[in-house]
Design an enzyme around this catalytic site. Structure first.
Site, PDB file in Angstrom:
ATOM      1  N   LYS A   1      40.806  46.639  20.062  1.00 50.10           N
ATOM      2  CA  LYS A   1      40.484  47.887  20.157  1.00 50.10           C
ATOM      3  C   LYS A   1      40.554  48.440  21.781  1.00 50.10           C
ATOM      4  CE  LYS A   1      37.750  49.768  16.686  1.00 50.10           C
ATOM      5  NZ  LYS A   1      37.608  48.562  15.749  1.00 50.10           N
TER       6      LYS A   1
ATOM      7  N   SER B   1      28.575  50.415  18.141  1.00 50.49           N
ATOM      8  CA  SER B   1      27.925  48.901  18.545  1.00 50.49           C
ATOM      9  C   SER B   1      28.739  47.828  18.458  1.00 50.49           C
ATOM     10  CB  SER B   1      26.449  48.910  17.492  1.00 50.49           C
ATOM     11  OG  SER B   1      27.082  48.797  16.091  1.00 50.49           O
TER      12      SER B   1
ATOM     13  N   GLU C   1      40.817  45.696   2.953  1.00 51.22           N
ATOM     14  CA  GLU C   1      39.734  46.280   3.290  1.00 51.22           C
ATOM     15  C   GLU C   1      38.520  45.291   2.423  1.00 51.22           C
ATOM     16  OE1 GLU C   1      38.447  51.000   2.800  1.00 51.22           O
ATOM     17  OE2 GLU C   1      39.319  50.057   0.976  1.00 51.22           O
TER      18      GLU C   1
ATOM     19  N   GLY D   1      33.498  47.429   0.298  1.00 48.40           N
ATOM     20  CA  GLY D   1      33.865  48.986   1.001  1.00 48.40           C
ATOM     21  C   GLY D   1      34.991  49.404   0.716  1.00 48.40           C
TER      22      GLY D   1
ATOM     23  N   ASP E   1      36.656  52.341   0.234  1.00 46.84           N
ATOM     24  CA  ASP E   1      36.775  53.818   0.365  1.00 46.84           C
ATOM     25  C   ASP E   1      38.373  54.257   0.783  1.00 46.84           C
ATOM     26  OD1 ASP E   1      36.050  52.825   3.225  1.00 46.84           O
ATOM     27  OD2 ASP E   1      36.866  54.763   3.768  1.00 46.84           O
TER      28      ASP E   1
ATOM     29  N   SER F   1      42.820  40.881  13.999  1.00 44.88           N
ATOM     30  CA  SER F   1      42.270  42.028  14.521  1.00 44.88           C
ATOM     31  C   SER F   1      41.372  41.752  15.829  1.00 44.88           C
ATOM     32  CB  SER F   1      42.034  43.406  13.706  1.00 44.88           C
ATOM     33  OG  SER F   1      40.957  42.654  12.790  1.00 44.88           O
TER      34      SER F   1
END
Ligand SMILES: *Cc1c(COP(=O)(O)O)cnc(C)c1O
Length: 328
Positions: A55, A80, A206, A210, A212, A306
């Site tokens: 990130k 967070s 994923e 979760g 989605d 990651s």
């Protein structure tokens, strides 16, 4: 919405901005895993990136792309997790004041880490306040620039620089496995992969609890789910974004899922065999590969690890769990 999708040109601009600032992280191999799978697996180790996760790339690129005047007024982000620390460090390096909106009940260690990078932490009450609204107040009242965690062209372009480096080092790939939360990482990765290695099949991964993105991908429209529960805390987003969904539809072969138990097995493998710390979310792509979610024999396979930010107490308990991968 008519926001312009980022392209590989934007990834190249991001790579130029990140040159000498972001770490060029190592690509590691495991002969144990290659033998077990009959494939060649290349791990791009963003657990060794600044702040411990990819990130940093997107956060830095987004702030570097702002005007001088915007940077002087400052930036705001709500997170967070790793995005908070990414924006805090990037802002510090670029001389921009940073405000990070975090839930009041976020772990103290995360607040401290963000403050140590020089950011101002604003707490909100998860039960009664909407974090996006809290952040927007700073945009409207103080003229701060909002740096979103994934649905933002310069963030996506920055995230794409990791796979650009992977392909430059490893050469062309047949398949690439990338963790999916809001889809910024896989969108940027796909821009690089299909520019450099056009036949590479890209898989998003994923947590099963979760899924989605899988539902959205297979139904052709963005599906929003209830707040999921998984140890993959960097991939608990409830929906893909307006930019990331079309990029995923265009470039991705399929979205796969793994269980928390499979993530723990992958963490154990990395600790025991490769001597590296990978956080649960960071193991999503690897867990799909280790469990052969798609046939991989004879293939050259890239896996994006990651991040490596763990809570030591949970990490210790997860390493001690007894449900191991079969020995080789
Ligand atoms: C944020 C994050 C992800 C998910 O990235 P998206 O761009 O939201 O898909 C995956 N792994 C780690 C370690 C993260 O911090």
């Amino acid at each position: 919405m008519t926001a312009t999708l980022p392209s590989y040109e934007d990834v190249l601009k991001a790579a130029a901005r990140l040159e000498g600032v972001a770490h060029r992280t190592p690509v590691l191999r495991s002969s144990t895993l290659d033998t077990r799978l009959g494939a060649q697996v290349f791990f791009k180790c963003e657990n060794f990136q600044r702040i411990g996760a990819f990130k940093f790339r997107g956060g830095y690129n987004a702030i570097a792309a702002l005007s001088e005047a915007q940077r002087r007024r400052g930036v705001v982000a709500f997170s967070s997790g790793n995005h908070a620390q990414a924006v805090a460090l990037a802002a510090k390096l670029l001389g921009a004041p940073a405000t990070i909106v975090m839930p009041a009940d976020a772990p103290r260690a995360k607040k401290n880490a963000t403050q140590e990078y020089g950011a101002r932490v604003i707490e909100y009450d998860r039960a009664t306040q909407d974090r996006e609204q809290v952040a927007r107040q700073f945009v409207e009242r103080d003229g701060l620039s909002l740096i979103p965690p994934f649905d933002y062209a310069d963030v996506i372009a920055g995230q794409g620089t990791a796979v650009k480096e992977l392909l430059e080092e490893a050469g062309g790939l047949d398949a690439l496995f990338v963790p999916v939360g809001g889809g910024g990482l896989i969108s940027g990765s796909a821009l690089s992969a299909h520019a450099i290695s056009p036949d590479c099949q890209i898989f998003g991964v994923e947590p099963q609890a979760g899924n989605d993105a899988q539902q959205s991908f297979r139904s052709g429209a963005i599906v929003r789910i209830a707040q999921p529960s998984s140890i993959a805390d960097g991939a608990l987003t409830q929906a893909l974004g307006q930019l990331t969904f079309p990029l995923i539809q265009r470039h991705v072969k399929d979205i796969l899922t793994v269980t928390d138990a499979q993530l723990v097995q992958a963490m154990q493998f990395f600790a025991e065999r490769m001597k590296i710390v990978v956080e649960p979310t960071g193991c999503l792509g690897a867990a799909a590969v280790m469990n052969e979610a798609v046939p991989l024999k004879g293939m050259r396979v890239g896996v994006l690890l990651s991040g490596g930010n763990v809570d030591l107490a949970s990490y210790g308990a997860q390493l001690a769990a007894s449900d191991r991968l079969p020995p080789t």
